[in-house]
Scaffold this active site. Sequence first.
Site, PDB file in Angstrom:
ATOM      1  N   SER A 188      -2.009  -3.957   7.918  1.00  0.00           N
ATOM      2  CA  SER A 188      -1.460  -2.526   8.021  1.00  0.00           C
ATOM      3  C   SER A 188      -2.355  -1.428   7.412  1.00  0.00           C
ATOM      4  CB  SER A 188      -1.037  -2.543   6.741  1.00  0.00           C
ATOM      5  OG  SER A 188       0.051  -1.183   6.169  1.00  0.00           O
ATOM      6  N   HIS A 203      -1.665   0.268  -4.081  1.00  0.00           N
ATOM      7  CA  HIS A 203      -0.817   0.577  -3.668  1.00  0.00           C
ATOM      8  C   HIS A 203       0.575   0.290  -3.963  1.00  0.00           C
ATOM      9  CE1 HIS A 203       0.739   1.983   0.489  1.00  0.00           C
ATOM     10  NE2 HIS A 203      -0.328   2.878   0.664  1.00  0.00           N
ATOM     11  N   LYS A 224      -2.115  -9.345   3.424  1.00  0.00           N
ATOM     12  CA  LYS A 224      -2.733  -8.936   4.210  1.00  0.00           C
ATOM     13  C   LYS A 224      -4.119  -8.941   4.610  1.00  0.00           C
ATOM     14  CE  LYS A 224       1.747  -6.852   5.914  1.00  0.00           C
ATOM     15  NZ  LYS A 224       1.667  -6.933   7.145  1.00  0.00           N
TER      16      LYS A 224
END
Length: 219
Positions: free
Chosen positions: A111, A119, A131
């Site tokens: 992403s 975030h 991730k």
Amino acid sequence: MKAFVAGATGETGRRIVQQLVDRGIAVRVLVRDANKAKDLLPASVEVVTGDVLQGNTLAAAIGDATVVFCATGARPSLDPTQPYLVDFEGTKNLINAAKTQGVEQFVLVTSLCVSKLLHPLNLFWAILVWKKWAEEYLQRSGLTYTIVRPGGLKNDDNSDAIVMSNADTLFEGSIPRTKVAQVCVEAALATEAKNKVVEIVAKPDAPHKSFGELFSAIG
């Protein structure tokens, strides 16, 4: 080339499968529900039932595939362990199995903004953190890789041009899942895409470029 796709029944994964099939590439998919796979995926694909969390089963599942596509992702859940398990541990298991099997390339979908700790998506059990850890594990693995970081995902395709940029340079924008799938498959075919992290969005006012041009511009 023979492809192995994890997360094949997801919105992005099944578009990757379709892109591969359209190119006449043999595809094996890893799914938890074989009946669901039969309903969603082309009849020509080879279906293997399994789970990325069952690491000791993945080498056999990958078999003789030469390229692994990982489009898995934790689904929204009240369980705070899911992003850690699916986005990091599951991906790590798949990377280890790919290395065991001598896979030629590993294409990982993550992403935009994975490097931004503060975030909003990290409020959902630190999903971007895990991730990013998966990306770093892949980069350290010794496998040839391409990491694809898409912007906000849209189910409907459009005619907008793909914009591709270096890691940590795009922080907003969206892109149809079909275009993400195209980038993933082209990454496995293009020498210029190897061992690169690419960030992608789509914009109506951007110039249309070939995939060779897009990948070559990435440092």
